[in-house]
Write an enzyme that holds these catalytic residues in place. Structure first.
Site, mmCIF file in Angstrom:
data_model
loop_
_atom_site.group_PDB
_atom_site.id
_atom_site.type_symbol
_atom_site.label_atom_id
_atom_site.label_comp_id
_atom_site.label_asym_id
_atom_site.label_seq_id
_atom_site.Cartn_x
_atom_site.Cartn_y
_atom_site.Cartn_z
ATOM 1 N NE ARG A 147 6.568 -3.009 6.036
ATOM 2 C CZ ARG A 147 5.283 -2.712 6.074
ATOM 3 N NH1 ARG A 147 4.603 -2.544 4.957
ATOM 4 N NH2 ARG A 147 4.662 -2.645 7.215
ATOM 5 N NE ARG A 158 1.452 -4.361 11.392
ATOM 6 C CZ ARG A 158 2.463 -4.101 10.556
ATOM 7 N NH1 ARG A 158 3.670 -4.599 10.809
ATOM 8 N NH2 ARG A 158 2.270 -3.368 9.506
ATOM 9 N NE ARG A 183 5.688 -0.115 10.325
ATOM 10 C CZ ARG A 183 4.511 -0.181 9.716
ATOM 11 N NH1 ARG A 183 4.343 0.335 8.517
ATOM 12 N NH2 ARG A 183 3.489 -0.772 10.295
ATOM 13 C CE LYS A 194 -2.405 -0.871 3.771
ATOM 14 N NZ LYS A 194 -1.816 -2.168 4.170
ATOM 15 N NE ARG A 210 -4.635 -1.197 9.644
ATOM 16 C CZ ARG A 210 -3.549 -0.628 9.148
ATOM 17 N NH1 ARG A 210 -3.589 0.528 8.540
ATOM 18 N NH2 ARG A 210 -2.402 -1.233 9.246
HETATM 19 P P1 AMP Z 1 0.413 0.762 8.994
HETATM 20 O O1 AMP Z 1 1.587 1.668 8.894
HETATM 21 O O2 AMP Z 1 -0.710 1.147 8.073
HETATM 22 O O3 AMP Z 1 0.779 -0.699 8.896
HETATM 23 O O4 AMP Z 1 -0.166 0.975 10.477
HETATM 24 C C1 AMP Z 1 0.614 0.697 11.618
HETATM 25 C C2 AMP Z 1 -0.266 0.619 12.849
HETATM 26 O O5 AMP Z 1 -0.944 1.869 13.042
HETATM 27 C C3 AMP Z 1 -1.379 -0.405 12.775
HETATM 28 O O6 AMP Z 1 -0.919 -1.720 13.103
HETATM 29 C C4 AMP Z 1 -2.349 0.145 13.814
HETATM 30 O O7 AMP Z 1 -1.877 -0.083 15.131
HETATM 31 C C5 AMP Z 1 -2.242 1.639 13.569
HETATM 32 N N1 AMP Z 1 -3.227 2.062 12.541
HETATM 33 C C6 AMP Z 1 -2.978 2.523 11.279
HETATM 34 N N2 AMP Z 1 -4.112 2.810 10.624
HETATM 35 C C7 AMP Z 1 -5.125 2.540 11.488
HETATM 36 C C8 AMP Z 1 -6.544 2.614 11.412
HETATM 37 N N3 AMP Z 1 -7.175 3.033 10.281
HETATM 38 N N4 AMP Z 1 -7.255 2.239 12.501
HETATM 39 C C9 AMP Z 1 -6.656 1.842 13.619
HETATM 40 N N5 AMP Z 1 -5.327 1.709 13.771
HETATM 41 C C10 AMP Z 1 -4.561 2.057 12.715
#
Ligand code: AMP
Length: 214
Positions: A127, A171, A160, A13, A88
């Site tokens: 990654r 996740r 990360r 993404k 999400r």
């Molecule tokens: P990402 O960078 O998109 O993988 O997001 C990393 C983390 O941020 C996720 O595992 C969640 O803990 C939090 N997060 C990101 N987007 C959302 C969302 N739309 N709703 C809730 N938590 C989120």
């Protein structure tokens, strides 16, 4: 053009949202990046979000949805945006639909980047992300030009904390339980398109442009 990019963690993404943002000149709104930026600045939002992110869990809806809806009101979103990592779960998806409907707007495209779980696990090992601007890299397929240094902003390129293998598995569970059902929601609204994200970066880009237009 208002686009939602959907897909499991590691589906690409971030990488493809950045490409689309440059191609169509609309901002990439990545909720994970916004939380990480808040965490770097040690804001109350960032510190609250960290408790959930470190466990691979979703940050509570109210916090997340308010943050996104206020971001969408900013001037640079006037001609559209790419949502990367939001919504999400169904609650967030419905809140977004309602907030846009109140403005007489709607999402134009929901694109699902589809990928097999074993490919994800393989990709996640390599990654890396830029600590400063959030750009995504992969040590195997898309390394930064200079090791450890972001091509775009010169920030440090690191792994990360939530890309540790146990957290990745959590996740993925959260994705299958809470996020994947949104695909049906958008399919019923006639919005969902699919792209095979196991293909090469160039092939995925071509498929995206075929859907969104030149
Ligand atoms: P990402 O960078 O998109 O993988 O997001 C990393 C983390 O941020 C996720 O595992 C969640 O803990 C939090 N997060 C990101 N987007 C959302 C969302 N739309 N709703 C809730 N938590 C989120």
């Amino acid at each position: 053009m208002k686009i939602i990019l959907m897909g499991a963690p590691g589906a690409g993404k971030g990488t493809h949202a950045r490409f689309l943002s440059e191609k169509y000149d609309i901002p990439q709104i990545a909720t994970g990046d916004i939380f990480r930026a808040n965490l770097r600045e040690k804001t109350p939002l960032g510190l609250e979000a960290k408790q959930y992110m470190d466990q691979g869990l979703l940050v509570p809806d109210e916090l997340t949805t308010n943050m996104v809806l206020s971001r969408l009101q900013e001037e640079d979103c006037r001609n559209g945006y790419i949502l990367d990592g939001f919504p999400r779960n169904l609650n967030q998806a419905r809140a977004l639909t309602e907030a846009l409907a109140a403005l007489g707007q709607e999402i134009d495209f929901v694109i699902h980047l589809e990928i097999e779980q074993d490919v994800i696990l393989h990709r996640m090992e390599g990654r890396r992300v830029c600590e400063r601007c959030g750009a995504s890299y992969n040590l195997k397929s898309l390394p930064p030009r200079v090791e450890g240094v972001c091509d775009y902003c010169g920030g440090a390129v690191v792994q990360r904390p939530d890309d540790a293998p146990e957290t990745v598995l959590k996740r993925l569970d959260v994705y299958h339980e809470q996020t994947a059902p949104i695909l049906d929601y958008y399919r019923e609204l006639g919005k969902e398109a699919q792209v095979d994200s196991g293909a090469s970066i160039d092939e995925v880009r071509a498929a995206l442009v075929a859907i969104l237009g030149e």
